[in-house]
Write an enzyme that holds these catalytic residues in place. Structure first.
Site, PDB file in Angstrom:
ATOM      1  N   HIS A  98       0.868  -1.136  -0.162  1.00  0.00           N
ATOM      2  CA  HIS A  98       0.086   0.017   0.134  1.00  0.00           C
ATOM      3  C   HIS A  98       0.662   1.399   0.044  1.00  0.00           C
ATOM      4  O   HIS A  98       0.793   2.187  -0.988  1.00  0.00           O
ATOM      5  CB  HIS A  98      -0.998   0.032   1.207  1.00  0.00           C
ATOM      6  CG  HIS A  98      -1.633   1.212   1.316  1.00  0.00           C
ATOM      7  ND1 HIS A  98      -3.058   1.253   1.207  1.00  0.00           N
ATOM      8  CD2 HIS A  98      -1.522   2.373   1.909  1.00  0.00           C
ATOM      9  CE1 HIS A  98      -3.604   2.518   1.293  1.00  0.00           C
ATOM     10  NE2 HIS A  98      -2.636   3.020   1.702  1.00  0.00           N
ATOM     11  N   GLU A  99       1.720   1.307   0.846  1.00  0.00           N
ATOM     12  CA  GLU A  99       2.757   2.504   1.153  1.00  0.00           C
ATOM     13  C   GLU A  99       3.507   2.708  -0.186  1.00  0.00           C
ATOM     14  O   GLU A  99       3.735   3.758  -0.610  1.00  0.00           O
ATOM     15  CB  GLU A  99       3.245   2.409   2.411  1.00  0.00           C
ATOM     16  CG  GLU A  99       2.549   2.531   3.513  1.00  0.00           C
ATOM     17  CD  GLU A  99       1.687   3.456   3.841  1.00  0.00           C
ATOM     18  OE1 GLU A  99       1.907   4.612   2.997  1.00  0.00           O
ATOM     19  OE2 GLU A  99       0.695   3.395   4.386  1.00  0.00           O
ATOM     20  N   HIS A 113       1.837   4.713  -2.824  1.00  0.00           N
ATOM     21  CA  HIS A 113       1.848   6.037  -2.616  1.00  0.00           C
ATOM     22  C   HIS A 113       3.176   6.438  -3.187  1.00  0.00           C
ATOM     23  O   HIS A 113       3.291   7.494  -3.854  1.00  0.00           O
ATOM     24  CB  HIS A 113       1.804   6.383  -1.175  1.00  0.00           C
ATOM     25  CG  HIS A 113       0.648   6.451  -0.580  1.00  0.00           C
ATOM     26  ND1 HIS A 113      -0.652   7.128  -0.939  1.00  0.00           N
ATOM     27  CD2 HIS A 113       0.179   5.599   0.743  1.00  0.00           C
ATOM     28  CE1 HIS A 113      -1.754   6.970  -0.118  1.00  0.00           C
ATOM     29  NE2 HIS A 113      -1.176   6.053   0.743  1.00  0.00           N
ATOM     30  N   HIS A 126       3.242   6.654  -7.049  1.00  0.00           N
ATOM     31  CA  HIS A 126       2.157   7.560  -7.134  1.00  0.00           C
ATOM     32  C   HIS A 126       3.032   9.016  -7.294  1.00  0.00           C
ATOM     33  O   HIS A 126       2.957   9.820  -7.929  1.00  0.00           O
ATOM     34  CB  HIS A 126       0.983   7.825  -6.294  1.00  0.00           C
ATOM     35  CG  HIS A 126      -0.285   8.488  -6.701  1.00  0.00           C
ATOM     36  ND1 HIS A 126      -1.343   8.969  -5.951  1.00  0.00           N
ATOM     37  CD2 HIS A 126      -0.499   9.106  -8.117  1.00  0.00           C
ATOM     38  CE1 HIS A 126      -2.113   9.686  -6.536  1.00  0.00           C
ATOM     39  NE2 HIS A 126      -1.715   9.744  -7.741  1.00  0.00           N
TER      40      HIS A 126
END
Ligand code: ZN
Length: 465
Positions: A249-250, A253, A256
């Site tokens: 998940h991190e 980021h 992104h």
């Protein structure tokens, strides 16, 4: 609270803990928040009316992906019936366990939910989390993420070990990120994996520098931070499935940040109901066959994680979704209804009761955050009329994941990956999210995939969020 209500055999104490916890700010004393809520709602309404809006929700949502309170409500109302229907089934399962326990017969009360749900979980889904951990080694997981980034983003991660990049602690490792084909330098990725004194808890991603071309091109400095326990030298770091999911998940980021192609630096900022979507989506690659076969291997034997174990993990994901969805949605719906209602003479306590009654709130479940301690909404403004955003992101995540599942190349389908980067990652906030999503998917997101994810029946006339 959660742990106690899940594991304590003392029913009277469970009741006491539950009552204390859920009446915070609602005890008619100096710390009672009901009058504060009424005042906050009034002031918010007054403020947005000065700017010509009918209500706070309308003002707040105008530049969110949902755009209007009606669309956010439509999503929540579409999922709600399935959630409360599932609660009925969960309560029936729990009642059976309680009846079979041979003790004095009881009726499941709110303070019994977590306790008996855990008993049902052990019977139905039992998963040995220690066994799972043996296949989740941090170094392998890091390589798995690099593999995924290579396939989807065409990135290459090369470790920088010559000390040419300064770091603030010896545990921090740095990689250079380049384009696999052109060799172009994209940025640096820092990983600070271990817990230590003075470090913030949890896991997070943050950019030290964001992409912009406004005043000359700036490349990205992205970091991922976790709090794994540092092992003795030579020992592996083994993590739980949940932690491995968070690790991905991190990293989502970070990707992104790294893939941004915006000109103006402020366009790296996110839209609240949209910024968790990209990171949530990346979690899905953890359980793809390619990652499983190459990276989820036993740290001693090298054996690939057994398929039955993966199936068990996936099945367990739908466990207790009636409870989780209902307690969350009750709070999200309350948040929205509070800000749509006329604040004149509003009594928050009564409003909460009446709204829940209208929703047919199951008596065994309580709002995740009851109004007098709903800090997201009343302590600051960040999540006011925006608590629905978690589910909005879940809808997009589930729908986008299905797009990959349906593609000829599955989760590694090249044309899909190209659209993912071009429309969902790289534009950051420089493209309208709804428009960007349509370009990626060829249509708006529908709630069907989310319903399947949670093990809910898909409504025939599924509403578009
Ligand atoms: Zn996140």
């Amino acid at each position: 609270m959660d742990q106690f209500l899940t594991y304590s055999n003392e029913r009277a104490l469970r009741e006491q803990v539950w009552k204390n916890y859920y009446s915070r700010g609602d005890n008619g004393d100096a710390n009672d928040n009901n009058a504060n809520i009424a005042r906050i709602l009034k002031l918010r309404r007054e403020r947005v009316q000065l700017m010509g809006y009918d209500n706070f929700a309308e003002w707040r949502l105008q530049n969110r992906m949902a755009k209007t309170p009606e669309r956010a409500l439509a999503l929540m109302n579409a999922v709600w019936p399935a959630a409360i229907a599932r609660v009925k089934e969960e309560v029936a399962d729990m009642q059976q366990v309680a009846n079979a326990s041979g003790k004095t017969p009881i009726t499941i009360e709110p303070w019994d939910y977590r306790y008996y749900a855990e008993k049902v979980r052990q019977q139905k889904y039992d998963l040995d989390s220690d066994e799972v951990k043996q296949y989740l080694e941090l170094g392998n997981l890091t390589q798995a993420m690099f593999y995924v980034a290579g396939e989807l983003f065409n990135y290459q991660f090369s470790p920088i070990t010559d000390g040419s990049v300064p770091v603030f602690h010896e545990d921090v490792k740095v990689w250079e990120v380049t384009d696999k084909t052109s060799g172009e330098h994209i940025g640096l990725w820092y990983l600070d994996p271990f817990a230590r004194q003075g470090k913030r808890s949890g896991a997070w991603a943050s950019p030290y520098r964001s992409h912009t071309t406004f005043k000359g091109k700036k490349t990205v400095l992205a970091s991922n931070n976790s709090n794994f326990v540092k092992p003795a030298p030579g020992e592996p770091v083994l993590v739980s499935w949940d932690d491995a999911t968070t690790f991905f998940h991190e990293f989502g980021h970070a990707l992104h940040f790294l893939s941004s192609n915006v000109k103006y630096p402020t366009l790296n900022g996110g839209v609240r109901d949209y910024t968790e979507f990209q990171s949530q989506l990346l979690e899905r690659w953890l359980s793809t066959d390619q990652v499983i076969q190459q990276y989820l291997k036993h740290h001693k034997t090298g054996e690939v994680i057994p398929a039955e174990l993966v199936a068990k993990i996936k099945k367990a994901a739908t466990f207790n979704q009636g409870f989780a969805t209902t307690e969350y949605l009750a709070s999200a719906l309350m948040d929205m209804h509070f800000h749509l209602a006329d604040p004149e003479g509003l009594d928050p306590d009564q409003f909460e009761r009446e709204t829940l009654a209208k929703l047919n709130m199951p008596r065994e479940v309580v709002m995740r955050h009851r109004s007098p301690h709903f800090g997201h909404v009343f302590s600051g403004e960040g999540y006011a009329t925006a608590y629905y955003g978690y589910m909005w992101a879940d809808v997009l995540t589930a729908d986008a994941a299905e797009a990959f599942e349906e593609a000829p190349g599955g989760f590694y389908d090249k044309p899909m990956a190209a659209r993912l980067v071009e429309f969902l990652f790289a534009p950051r906030n420089s493209m309208d999210p709804a428009e960007a999503y349509r370009k990626f998917r060829g249509r708006d997101a529908s709630i069907d995939a989310l319903m399947r994810d949670r093990g809910f029946p898909v409504p025939e006339q599924a509403k578009k969020p």
